[in-house]
Design a protein around this motif. Structure first.
Motif, PDB file in Angstrom:
ATOM      1  N   ALA A 182       0.877  -1.183   0.000  1.00 53.84           N
ATOM      2  CA  ALA A 182       0.000   0.000   0.000  1.00 53.84           C
ATOM      3  C   ALA A 182       0.907   1.224   0.000  1.00 53.84           C
ATOM      4  O   ALA A 182       1.334   1.689   1.057  1.00 53.84           O
ATOM      5  N   PHE A 184       0.597   4.410  -0.782  1.00 50.87           N
ATOM      6  CA  PHE A 184       0.133   5.793  -0.657  1.00 50.87           C
ATOM      7  C   PHE A 184      -0.326   6.124   0.764  1.00 50.87           C
ATOM      8  O   PHE A 184      -0.582   5.241   1.574  1.00 50.87           O
ATOM      9  N   GLY A 216      -4.901   0.459  -2.885  1.00 51.78           N
ATOM     10  CA  GLY A 216      -5.041   1.911  -2.976  1.00 51.78           C
ATOM     11  C   GLY A 216      -6.438   2.249  -3.457  1.00 51.78           C
ATOM     12  O   GLY A 216      -7.354   1.431  -3.401  1.00 51.78           O
ATOM     13  N   GLU A 221      -3.950   7.242  -8.117  1.00 53.22           N
ATOM     14  CA  GLU A 221      -3.280   6.037  -7.647  1.00 53.22           C
ATOM     15  C   GLU A 221      -3.437   4.915  -8.670  1.00 53.22           C
ATOM     16  O   GLU A 221      -2.503   4.144  -8.899  1.00 53.22           O
ATOM     17  N   SER A 237      -3.282  -5.231  -9.196  1.00 54.72           N
ATOM     18  CA  SER A 237      -3.899  -4.081  -8.526  1.00 54.72           C
ATOM     19  C   SER A 237      -5.266  -4.490  -8.001  1.00 54.72           C
ATOM     20  O   SER A 237      -6.054  -5.120  -8.716  1.00 54.72           O
ATOM     21  N   SER A 259       3.315  -1.061   4.176  1.00 53.95           N
ATOM     22  CA  SER A 259       2.436   0.099   4.218  1.00 53.95           C
ATOM     23  C   SER A 259       3.193   1.323   4.716  1.00 53.95           C
ATOM     24  O   SER A 259       4.213   1.211   5.393  1.00 53.95           O
ATOM     25  N   SER A 262      -0.267   4.690   7.483  1.00 58.41           N
ATOM     26  CA  SER A 262      -1.572   5.010   6.893  1.00 58.41           C
ATOM     27  C   SER A 262      -2.592   3.947   7.262  1.00 58.41           C
ATOM     28  O   SER A 262      -2.288   2.979   7.965  1.00 58.41           O
ATOM     29  N   ASN A 264      -3.939   1.453   5.762  1.00 55.04           N
ATOM     30  CA  ASN A 264      -3.720   0.040   5.432  1.00 55.04           C
ATOM     31  C   ASN A 264      -2.878  -0.689   6.471  1.00 55.04           C
ATOM     32  O   ASN A 264      -3.028  -1.890   6.656  1.00 55.04           O
TER      33      ASN A 264
END
Length: 341
Positions: A182, A184, A216, A221, A237, A259, A262, A264
């Motif tokens: 993950a 982002f 994401g 993304e 994805s 990760s 965040s 996730n």
């Protein structure tokens, strides 16, 4: 009847689960209702039968003062005995005021802002590990006379999610190691540079014994993921393929999740999966480490300017985000391989 209030964000709402689950198991005679944004309801579906959920429509019928009054009327009709405010923002403070005026016992979270401020200030930092959000949530319940032993393991108990539910999307697992990535986060100060992140993905994509799943959401993304998938066909994805409930199911079958600091990290923690977490502007000492995640699985650099932010939203003091840019992909790969073997 106990009302627990926590509206957002996803990571913070996810962090309520170990506490609410522990409360529900240890006080089966009580009815517990969680008030949050309706979109987060799937997080609470696997909890014990004495946990209910009320979805607030904060952009629609519960918007503004009139909307909050309408929400209070709906809650009042449910006859709660105790109110636990896990959020302590304007909305929850207003609802709590209304309950107090109706002579209901109310307790609110202490966010420990003073300690966090000393942690992130530019000079004379005080590098003390702050109380975790889990402990802060439990403290609210204790103020109401409901002490909780935090002994949660997973929303699936000792097991995992129903694999048959996700196999049409993921394919069989067999002997492969499954790695979730993950890459982002909401703020730049938490995001490992994508060109470095790609080197981590390329390393594992080259191994036929490994399958990489990207987590994401959103258009920008998806564009990044599409670029990576074109280069590394074995990478998958998950954007748009699963809902929140089935995504948690998939996470329970991963061998490790990579990760940022965040949401996730917290979602994977709820299904008892080890997380390798990357920390830049923020720091685990602020109290937002994933449930039962080990400090040894964090990747972070020891810089005098770190941490510069509790939530990662402040611009880099140095201007170059060295706290993230100087983390070598090999460091991240080594942490992951240390877990999957």
């Amino acid at each position: 009847r106990i009302l627990i209030i926590r509206f957002s964000a996803l990571g913070d709402v996810a962090m309520t689960i170990p506490v609410i689950h522990s409360l529900a198991v240890q006080y089966p005679q009580h009815e517990i209702t969680v008030l949050s944004r309706a979109v987060w309801q799937p997080l609470f579906q696997g909890l014990p039968a004495n946990v209910g959920f009320v979805g607030a429509d904060l952009t629609g019928k519960h918007k503004g003062l009139w909307g909050l009054n309408s929400l209070y009327s709906e809650l009042k009709a449910m006859h709660f005995d105790y109110i636990a405010d896990f959020h302590h923002v304007l909305r929850s403070k207003y609802l709590c005021l209304r309950f107090r005026l109706a002579n209901k016992p109310v307790a609110s979270i202490c966010k420990g802002r003073a300690g966090k401020k000393k942690l992130v200030r530019r000079h004379d930092k005080v590098m003390e590990n702050q109380k975790s959000s889990f402990r802060r949530y439990a403290d609210v319940l204790e103020k109401l006379g409901l002490p909780v032993l935090l002994n949660f393991s997973s929303i699936y108990g000792e097991g995992k999610g129903n694999f048959a539910e996700i196999e049409p999307v993921t394919g069989p697992k067999e002997d492969q190691k499954w790695i979730g990535i993950a890459p982002f986060a909401k703020h730049r100060g938490k995001i490992y540079p994508l060109e470095l992140q790609e080197q981590v993905i390329a390393h594992f994509a080259a191994n036929p014994q490994v399958k990489v799943f990207l987590f994401g959401g959103g258009k920008s993304e998806q564009e990044v993921f599409d670029t990576w998938i074109a280069k590394y066909p074995s990478v998958v994805s998950m954007i748009g393929k699963l809902n929140m409930r089935t995504e948690l199911n998939l996470m329970s079958h991963l061998d490790v999740m990579l990760s940022m600091d965040s949401a996730n990290m917290h979602l994977a923690s709820l299904v008892n999966i080890p997380v390798v977490s990357i920390w830049g502007a923020t720091h685990p000492y602020a109290g937002f480490m994933g449930w039962k995640q080990l400090p040894v699985n964090t990747v972070q650099l020891d810089l005098s300017c770190r941490p510069c932010s509790v939530y990662g939203q402040k611009p880099s003091w140095r201007g170059d985000y060295a706290c993230l840019r100087d983390i070598k992909p090999e460091q991240v790969i080594a942490k992951i391989e240390g877990i999957v073997g």
